[in-house]
Motif scaffolding. Structure first.
Motif, PDB file in Angstrom:
ATOM      1  N   GLY A   1       0.817  -1.201   0.000  1.00 60.98           N
ATOM      2  CA  GLY A   1       0.000   0.000   0.000  1.00 60.98           C
ATOM      3  C   GLY A   1       0.850   1.251   0.000  1.00 60.98           C
ATOM      4  N   GLY A   2       0.335   2.312  -0.634  1.00 60.57           N
ATOM      5  CA  GLY A   2       1.041   3.584  -0.664  1.00 60.57           C
ATOM      6  C   GLY A   2       0.059   4.728  -0.661  1.00 60.57           C
ATOM      7  N   ALA A   3       0.559   5.947  -0.617  1.00 62.11           N
ATOM      8  CA  ALA A   3      -0.304   7.125  -0.550  1.00 62.11           C
ATOM      9  C   ALA A   3      -1.190   7.261  -1.778  1.00 62.11           C
ATOM     10  N   ALA A   4      -0.732   6.730  -2.923  1.00 57.21           N
ATOM     11  CA  ALA A   4      -1.483   6.902  -4.155  1.00 57.21           C
ATOM     12  C   ALA A   4      -2.384   5.721  -4.492  1.00 57.21           C
ATOM     13  N   GLY A   5      -2.222   4.574  -3.802  1.00 55.71           N
ATOM     14  CA  GLY A   5      -3.032   3.416  -4.128  1.00 55.71           C
ATOM     15  C   GLY A   5      -2.421   2.124  -3.649  1.00 55.71           C
ATOM     16  N   THR A   6      -2.710   1.042  -4.346  1.00 57.05           N
ATOM     17  CA  THR A   6      -2.189  -0.265  -3.960  1.00 57.05           C
ATOM     18  C   THR A   6      -1.339  -0.849  -5.095  1.00 57.05           C
ATOM     19  N   LEU A   7      -0.349  -1.632  -4.701  1.00 59.60           N
ATOM     20  CA  LEU A   7       0.579  -2.246  -5.651  1.00 59.60           C
ATOM     21  C   LEU A   7       0.520  -3.756  -5.486  1.00 59.60           C
ATOM     22  N   SER A   8       0.262  -4.459  -6.580  1.00 59.67           N
ATOM     23  CA  SER A   8       0.267  -5.922  -6.570  1.00 59.67           C
ATOM     24  C   SER A   8       1.512  -6.406  -7.303  1.00 59.67           C
ATOM     25  N   VAL A   9       2.257  -7.306  -6.686  1.00 55.40           N
ATOM     26  CA  VAL A   9       3.492  -7.820  -7.253  1.00 55.40           C
ATOM     27  C   VAL A   9       3.355  -9.321  -7.455  1.00 55.40           C
ATOM     28  N   THR A  10       3.920  -9.825  -8.549  1.00 52.46           N
ATOM     29  CA  THR A  10       3.908 -11.251  -8.846  1.00 52.46           C
ATOM     30  C   THR A  10       5.337 -11.749  -8.987  1.00 52.46           C
ATOM     31  N   THR A  11       5.629 -12.883  -8.370  1.00 49.34           N
ATOM     32  CA  THR A  11       6.940 -13.510  -8.544  1.00 49.34           C
ATOM     33  C   THR A  11       6.764 -14.849  -9.249  1.00 49.34           C
ATOM     34  N   VAL A  12       7.893 -15.387  -9.714  1.00 53.46           N
ATOM     35  CA  VAL A  12       7.872 -16.659 -10.410  1.00 53.46           C
ATOM     36  C   VAL A  12       9.044 -17.499  -9.925  1.00 53.46           C
ATOM     37  N   GLY A  13       8.855 -18.824  -9.898  1.00 50.32           N
ATOM     38  CA  GLY A  13       9.932 -19.716  -9.505  1.00 50.32           C
ATOM     39  C   GLY A  13       9.706 -20.326  -8.139  1.00 50.32           C
ATOM     40  N   ASP A  14      10.553 -21.311  -7.807  1.00 52.61           N
ATOM     41  CA  ASP A  14      10.398 -22.005  -6.529  1.00 52.61           C
ATOM     42  C   ASP A  14      11.610 -21.820  -5.624  1.00 52.61           C
ATOM     43  N   ASN A  15      12.398 -20.772  -5.854  1.00 53.13           N
ATOM     44  CA  ASN A  15      13.510 -20.488  -4.958  1.00 53.13           C
ATOM     45  C   ASN A  15      12.999 -20.048  -3.590  1.00 53.13           C
ATOM     46  N   ASP A  16      13.886 -20.016  -2.614  1.00 52.30           N
ATOM     47  CA  ASP A  16      13.488 -19.534  -1.291  1.00 52.30           C
ATOM     48  C   ASP A  16      12.873 -18.149  -1.391  1.00 52.30           C
ATOM     49  N   PHE A  17      13.480 -17.293  -2.213  1.00 53.59           N
ATOM     50  CA  PHE A  17      12.940 -15.961  -2.481  1.00 53.59           C
ATOM     51  C   PHE A  17      12.769 -15.837  -3.997  1.00 53.59           C
ATOM     52  N   PRO A  18      11.580 -16.147  -4.518  1.00 52.92           N
ATOM     53  CA  PRO A  18      11.367 -16.113  -5.969  1.00 52.92           C
ATOM     54  C   PRO A  18      11.517 -14.703  -6.534  1.00 52.92           C
ATOM     55  N   ALA A  19      11.728 -14.631  -7.849  1.00 57.92           N
ATOM     56  CA  ALA A  19      12.036 -13.361  -8.502  1.00 57.92           C
ATOM     57  C   ALA A  19      10.778 -12.656  -9.012  1.00 57.92           C
ATOM     58  N   VAL A  20      10.814 -11.335  -8.981  1.00 55.19           N
ATOM     59  CA  VAL A  20       9.685 -10.521  -9.446  1.00 55.19           C
ATOM     60  C   VAL A  20       9.525 -10.670 -10.953  1.00 55.19           C
ATOM     61  N   ALA A  21       8.297 -10.997 -11.366  1.00 58.80           N
ATOM     62  CA  ALA A  21       7.996 -11.161 -12.783  1.00 58.80           C
ATOM     63  C   ALA A  21       7.069 -10.069 -13.303  1.00 58.80           C
ATOM     64  N   GLY A  22       6.388  -9.346 -12.410  1.00 61.97           N
ATOM     65  CA  GLY A  22       5.481  -8.307 -12.864  1.00 61.97           C
ATOM     66  C   GLY A  22       4.825  -7.582 -11.707  1.00 61.97           C
ATOM     67  N   TYR A  23       4.159  -6.477 -12.044  1.00 61.63           N
ATOM     68  CA  TYR A  23       3.419  -5.728 -11.026  1.00 61.63           C
ATOM     69  C   TYR A  23       2.297  -4.939 -11.691  1.00 61.63           C
ATOM     70  N   SER A  24       1.331  -4.531 -10.892  1.00 59.82           N
ATOM     71  CA  SER A  24       0.253  -3.662 -11.370  1.00 59.82           C
ATOM     72  C   SER A  24      -0.137  -2.729 -10.235  1.00 59.82           C
ATOM     73  N   VAL A  25      -0.629  -1.556 -10.602  1.00 59.06           N
ATOM     74  CA  VAL A  25      -0.993  -0.525  -9.624  1.00 59.06           C
ATOM     75  C   VAL A  25      -2.458  -0.176  -9.760  1.00 59.06           C
ATOM     76  N   ARG A  26      -3.140  -0.100  -8.644  1.00 63.74           N
ATOM     77  CA  ARG A  26      -4.509   0.409  -8.628  1.00 63.74           C
ATOM     78  C   ARG A  26      -4.482   1.738  -7.898  1.00 63.74           C
ATOM     79  N   CYS A  27      -4.756   2.819  -8.621  1.00 62.90           N
ATOM     80  CA  CYS A  27      -4.622   4.162  -8.056  1.00 62.90           C
ATOM     81  C   CYS A  27      -5.849   4.544  -7.247  1.00 62.90           C
ATOM     82  N   ARG A  28      -5.607   5.252  -6.167  1.00 59.28           N
ATOM     83  CA  ARG A  28      -6.693   5.772  -5.347  1.00 59.28           C
ATOM     84  C   ARG A  28      -7.212   7.048  -5.976  1.00 59.28           C
ATOM     85  N   LEU A  29      -8.531   7.202  -6.058  1.00 55.59           N
ATOM     86  CA  LEU A  29      -9.125   8.392  -6.634  1.00 55.59           C
ATOM     87  C   LEU A  29      -8.883   9.598  -5.740  1.00 55.59           C
ATOM     88  N   GLY A  30      -8.709  10.746  -6.399  1.00 53.66           N
ATOM     89  CA  GLY A  30      -8.531  12.000  -5.648  1.00 53.66           C
ATOM     90  C   GLY A  30      -7.083  12.267  -5.304  1.00 53.66           C
TER      91      GLY A  30
END
Length: 284
Positions: free
Chosen positions: A255-284
């Motif tokens: 979460g942030g001041a402007a909206g919400t951020l969704s992140v997607t990772t891929v792989g089965d490592n202990d800490f999988p790698a970021v493959a993409g993201y999307s933002v949903r902006c808060r109105l106003g």
């Protein structure tokens, strides 16, 4: 070299002969008609002047992958279709119209497809100005998308598409293929998302927090996924869910001041790698 690449090379041969600066390296600037400067700062991609499109060789376009192809809605896109290619995206930037296109596609696992022999054609009105292509062919280019309000992002055509470069217009109208920007301004400039593609989620979350994105652990989770439990135990409580098959996708929320951020990772490592993201902006 595929038949597709041979045809493209044959089409561009007169251009290359007329502009020997291209041979100096990928960062050399060449000129298109009308004095438009063309420059690539990405070793894997080239941008060259062109006045007509090569004909596409016949390529497989299975129904399973049809959702990746776009209906041409501009005269520029219509020219690409007329040359036998499959359009993947049309996007305007500056005074230009970009059309990404591929020869065909092949289906893969988890509902994915690999796009083959992709390029980006750049038009001014109905006149072709330049083509961005990958000398190695394959799935190096798949599509384009708007980026930051005044640029385009070039995506690979791999089964799991990743950004490979940014396409920008200079003040003088010149066109440059540049390395990925360090960050993307979102929500009308009210927030930024740093470039965390390919980074392990433990590193990415720290970078995101420095840019004002706070981890938001879910109030409840369905099931008892061991990968989710492991990530929570390793200090990533914002993980929401993980797929047990295919690419092993996991989802995270911030979460942030402007909206919400969704992140997607891929792989089965202990800490999988970021493959993409999307933002949903808060109105106003």
């Amino acid at each position: 070299m595929t038949k597709c690449l041979r045809r493209l090379a044959a089409l561009l041969a007169p251009v290359l002969l007329a502009a020997p600066a291209i041979a100096q390296g990928p960062a050399a600037t060449t000129m298109a008609s009308g004095g438009v400067g063309l420059r690539s700062e990405v070793a894997a991609l080239r941008i060259v002047a062109a006045q007509r499109l090569p004909r596409s060789p016949v390529g497989e376009r299975p129904d399973f992958c049809r959702h990746l192809f776009a209906t041409a809605r501009t005269p520029a896109g219509g020219q690409v279709i007329a040359a036998g290619w499959a359009v993947t995206r049309e996007a305007a930037f500056g005074p230009y119209q970009a059309v990404s296109f591929v020869r065909g596609a092949e289906p893969g696992t988890s509902g994915t497809c690999r796009m083959l022999d992709g390029n980006v054609a750049i038009f001014r009105g109905t006149d072709l100005v330049a083509i961005v292509y990958a000398p190695g062919g394959g799935d190096a280019i798949g599509s384009v998308s708007a980026f930051g309000g005044d640029a385009l992002r070039i995506w690979s055509g791999d089964f799991l598409g990743q950004p490979v470069a940014d396409l920008q217009v200079g003040a003088d109208g010149g066109i440059a293929v540049r390395p990925l920007a360090a960050e993307e301004r979102v929500c009308g400039g009210r927030a930024v998302v740093p470039n965390v593609y390919g980074r392990p989620i433990n590193e990415a979350r720290a970078i995101l927090q420095r840019s004002g994105w706070t981890p938001v652990p879910p109030q409840a989770r369905d099931g008892n996924d061991s990968r989710v439990s492991d990530l929570v135990r390793r200090g990533v409580p914002e993980v929401e869910d993980c797929s047990g098959t295919g690419f092993g996708f996991c989802a995270y929320s911030y979460g942030g001041a402007a909206g919400t951020l969704s992140v997607t990772t891929v792989g089965d490592n202990d800490f999988p790698a970021v493959a993409g993201y999307s933002v949903r902006c808060r109105l106003g």
